[in-house]
Design a protein around this motif. Structure first.
Motif, mmCIF file in Angstrom:
data_model
loop_
_atom_site.group_PDB
_atom_site.id
_atom_site.type_symbol
_atom_site.label_atom_id
_atom_site.label_comp_id
_atom_site.label_asym_id
_atom_site.label_seq_id
_atom_site.Cartn_x
_atom_site.Cartn_y
_atom_site.Cartn_z
ATOM 1 N N TYR A 44 0.824 -1.207 0.000
ATOM 2 C CA TYR A 44 0.000 0.000 0.000
ATOM 3 C C TYR A 44 0.860 1.260 0.000
ATOM 4 N N TYR A 48 1.185 5.585 -1.747
ATOM 5 C CA TYR A 48 1.443 6.892 -1.106
ATOM 6 C C TYR A 48 2.537 7.658 -1.845
ATOM 7 N N TYR A 131 7.934 -6.134 13.613
ATOM 8 C CA TYR A 131 8.222 -5.018 14.525
ATOM 9 C C TYR A 131 6.959 -4.560 15.263
ATOM 10 N N GLY A 153 -2.438 -7.493 3.179
ATOM 11 C CA GLY A 153 -1.087 -8.052 3.081
ATOM 12 C C GLY A 153 -0.428 -8.191 4.441
ATOM 13 N N VAL A 154 -0.310 -7.087 5.167
ATOM 14 C CA VAL A 154 0.268 -7.141 6.511
ATOM 15 C C VAL A 154 -0.679 -7.907 7.434
ATOM 16 N N GLY A 174 -13.401 -5.791 5.306
ATOM 17 C CA GLY A 174 -14.359 -5.056 4.489
ATOM 18 C C GLY A 174 -15.396 -5.897 3.774
ATOM 19 N N LYS A 178 -13.493 -11.664 2.877
ATOM 20 C CA LYS A 178 -12.297 -11.313 3.661
ATOM 21 C C LYS A 178 -12.432 -11.820 5.097
ATOM 22 N N TYR A 193 -16.389 -3.863 9.561
ATOM 23 C CA TYR A 193 -16.416 -2.452 9.974
ATOM 24 C C TYR A 193 -17.068 -1.500 8.982
ATOM 25 N N GLY A 217 -3.667 0.296 10.388
ATOM 26 C CA GLY A 217 -3.094 0.745 9.129
ATOM 27 C C GLY A 217 -4.136 1.413 8.251
ATOM 28 N N PHE A 239 -0.050 2.678 11.999
ATOM 29 C CA PHE A 239 1.090 2.421 11.105
ATOM 30 C C PHE A 239 0.759 2.633 9.631
ATOM 31 N N LEU A 267 8.670 0.922 9.314
ATOM 32 C CA LEU A 267 9.663 -0.139 9.117
ATOM 33 C C LEU A 267 11.044 0.466 8.846
ATOM 34 N N ARG A 316 -9.819 -1.831 -2.751
ATOM 35 C CA ARG A 316 -10.072 -2.807 -1.676
ATOM 36 C C ARG A 316 -10.446 -4.173 -2.235
HETATM 37 P P1 NDP Z 1 -3.538 -4.038 2.445
HETATM 38 O O1 NDP Z 1 -3.374 -5.258 1.624
HETATM 39 O O2 NDP Z 1 -3.892 -4.206 3.877
HETATM 40 O O3 NDP Z 1 -4.569 -3.088 1.719
HETATM 41 C C1 NDP Z 1 -5.169 -2.051 2.407
HETATM 42 C C2 NDP Z 1 -6.509 -2.500 3.013
HETATM 43 O O4 NDP Z 1 -6.983 -1.433 3.822
HETATM 44 C C3 NDP Z 1 -7.605 -2.738 1.995
HETATM 45 O O5 NDP Z 1 -7.562 -4.020 1.419
HETATM 46 C C4 NDP Z 1 -8.844 -2.540 2.835
HETATM 47 O O6 NDP Z 1 -9.212 -3.748 3.490
HETATM 48 C C5 NDP Z 1 -8.374 -1.550 3.927
HETATM 49 N N1 NDP Z 1 -9.021 -0.245 3.763
HETATM 50 C C6 NDP Z 1 -9.818 0.352 4.683
HETATM 51 N N2 NDP Z 1 -10.269 1.518 4.230
HETATM 52 C C7 NDP Z 1 -9.772 1.671 2.977
HETATM 53 C C8 NDP Z 1 -9.927 2.681 1.994
HETATM 54 N N3 NDP Z 1 -10.694 3.773 2.187
HETATM 55 N N4 NDP Z 1 -9.284 2.520 0.826
HETATM 56 C C9 NDP Z 1 -8.512 1.443 0.604
HETATM 57 N N5 NDP Z 1 -8.350 0.454 1.506
HETATM 58 C C10 NDP Z 1 -8.972 0.560 2.686
HETATM 59 O O7 NDP Z 1 -2.199 -3.169 2.351
HETATM 60 P P2 NDP Z 1 -0.760 -3.473 2.972
HETATM 61 O O8 NDP Z 1 -0.766 -4.779 3.655
HETATM 62 O O9 NDP Z 1 0.251 -3.192 1.933
HETATM 63 O O10 NDP Z 1 -0.616 -2.333 4.062
HETATM 64 C C11 NDP Z 1 -1.549 -2.240 5.138
HETATM 65 C C12 NDP Z 1 -1.319 -0.923 5.856
HETATM 66 O O11 NDP Z 1 -0.073 -0.987 6.520
HETATM 67 C C13 NDP Z 1 -1.260 0.285 4.946
HETATM 68 O O12 NDP Z 1 -1.819 1.399 5.567
HETATM 69 C C14 NDP Z 1 0.231 0.498 4.797
HETATM 70 O O13 NDP Z 1 0.568 1.809 4.461
HETATM 71 C C15 NDP Z 1 0.689 0.143 6.185
HETATM 72 N N6 NDP Z 1 2.102 -0.221 6.285
HETATM 73 C C16 NDP Z 1 2.881 0.502 7.132
HETATM 74 C C17 NDP Z 1 4.171 0.165 7.348
HETATM 75 C C18 NDP Z 1 4.953 0.908 8.351
HETATM 76 O O14 NDP Z 1 6.086 0.509 8.648
HETATM 77 N N7 NDP Z 1 4.435 1.954 8.956
HETATM 78 C C19 NDP Z 1 4.805 -0.919 6.596
HETATM 79 C C20 NDP Z 1 3.885 -1.684 5.796
HETATM 80 C C21 NDP Z 1 2.585 -1.315 5.622
HETATM 81 P P3 NDP Z 1 -10.787 -3.989 3.889
HETATM 82 O O15 NDP Z 1 -11.539 -3.992 2.610
HETATM 83 O O16 NDP Z 1 -10.778 -5.267 4.608
HETATM 84 O O17 NDP Z 1 -11.149 -2.816 4.754
#
Ligand code: NDP
Length: 326
Positions: A44, A48, A131, A153-154, A174, A178, A193, A217, A239, A267, A316
């Motif tokens: 994700y 950004y 972490y 993913g995470v 979502g 899932k 949610y 996240g 995060f 990270l 999503r």
């Molecule tokens: P995901 O595979 O988890 O994809 C994001 C998920 O967020 C979507 O599948 C969806 O799941 C949910 N979501 C909720 N609201 C929204 C929205 N409005 N638009 C899109 N998605 C939404 O991504 P990652 O596993 O790559 O990353 C998960 C989070 O962790 C991200 O925020 C990422 O930036 C963060 N991250 C942070 C790190 C750090 O070190 N700080 C390192 C790695 C990741 P659902 O439909 O179930 O709601």
């Protein structure tokens, strides 16, 4: 100077700003290696940098923060790797390319029992899970945790790992599909949610005790309700920003909600030093080798189709990890 195919971004914006084109890749300088990718992880965070929420160090740039492949050349002074070695890495911008240069110190050897696709799917997501669960708030047997976007993913990695550590795991998701997946991957309870008041459901599930830690996240859409899921002295670990970044808030809110702790880790800081990278990656490799955590690759695509990959991720539509092949 040889040529390689890569995604390039010339201006921030939607998925369409990503262009698949030929770029030059030079010889590795001192301390560098050249790596030919066999698999490229999608995260994700890549959206950004593309949108501009996180600034790229220069424009144009190649996005992507995770990959696995083979060393094709080593620069002066590199003793850690030699040509032909299998390697993997995370948190170093520029992975959406067939071939690239990397600092050797940011890369680890891919363990013999781990294939390249799995490595590309787990370096960034799995080290993040490490972490969060082992450093940010150290999850113990008997803890109750809330993990938002549990089927992501995470999420799928972290929820399996948290269950392995002996926690009761509540995950938000979502969709029904899932929800089923999250239940098969570590969650004891799921909350839909998009339809339910998740803080109220956490209160019901925990019979008013609430959670020791919330891993969030999702960001904007789940704040400040995530704070209502915590017991006194609980930890809010924010995060990511999948729904947008959390806006500034008054720290007094943490007092009102019960002397809470809040942190916003990345990270990048956790693996900035070589010893930390080896520790975090090593623990991830161990938990995967033991079979306690499985790495879910649910979506595969070609690098040339990165635009569609980002559309699906932001829409999503994805679960678990997406991996692209060059
Ligand atoms: P995901 O595979 O988890 O994809 C994001 C998920 O967020 C979507 O599948 C969806 O799941 C949910 N979501 C909720 N609201 C929204 C929205 N409005 N638009 C899109 N998605 C939404 O991504 P990652 O596993 O790559 O990353 C998960 C989070 O962790 C991200 O925020 C990422 O930036 C963060 N991250 C942070 C790190 C750090 O070190 N700080 C390192 C790695 C990741 P659902 O439909 O179930 O709601």
């Amino acid at each position: 100077m040889s040529k390689t195919m890569a995604i390039r971004i010339y201006e921030n914006g939607g998925p369409e700003v990503m262009r698949y084109e030929e770029v030059a890749v030079g010889d590795p300088g001192p301390g560098e290696i050249r790596v030919k990718h066999t698999a490229i992880g999608v995260n994700y965070i890549d959206t950004y940098f593309r949108s501009g929420l996180y600034p790229a160090p220069s424009i144009p740039f190649t996005p992507g923060n995770e990959g696995a492949g083979v060393v094709t050349a080593v620069g002066e002074g590199v003793t850690r790797f030699k040509e032909g070695d299998r390697v993997a890495y995370a948190a170093t911008l520029g992975s959406y390319a067939d071939e690239r240069l990397l600092e050797a110190d940011k890369v680890v050897a891919t363990p013999a029992g781990v294939d390249d696709e799995t490595a590309a799917a787990m370096m960034l997501k799995g080290m993040t899970a490490q972490y969060l669960l082992r450093r940010t708030y150290r999850v113990k047997k008997g803890d109750t945790i809330l993990f938002h976007a549990a089927a992501g993913g995470v999420g799928l990695i972290a929820c399996q790992w948290a269950r392995h550590l002996g926690a009761t795991v509540i995950g938000t998701v979502g969709s029904r599909e899932k929800g089923e997946l999250a239940m098969q991957n570590g969650c004891d309870h799921v909350i839909y949610y998009r339809d339910e008041d998740f803080a109220k459901r956490v209160d019901e599930i925990t019979r008013g005790e609430r959670c020791h830690v919330v891993y969030d996240g999702v960001g904007k859409a789940t704040f400040p309700a995530s704070l209502d899921c915590l017991r006194p002295f609980g930890m809010f670990a924010s995060f990511g920003n999948a729904s947008g970044a959390i806006e500034a808030f008054n720290l007094g809110l943490l007092a009102q909600k019960g002397s809470l702790y809040a942190t916003r880790p990345t990270l990048f800081t956790h693996i900035a030093k070589r010893a930390d990278l080896e520790e975090v990656a090593g623990e991830l490799f161990d938990v995967v080798a033991s079979g306690a955590v499985k790495i879910p690759v649910h979506h595969r695509a070609k690098l040339a189709d990165a635009v569609d990959v980002h559309k699906a991720l932001e829409g999503r539509e994805t679960t678990g990890a997406t991996v692209m092949s060059p």
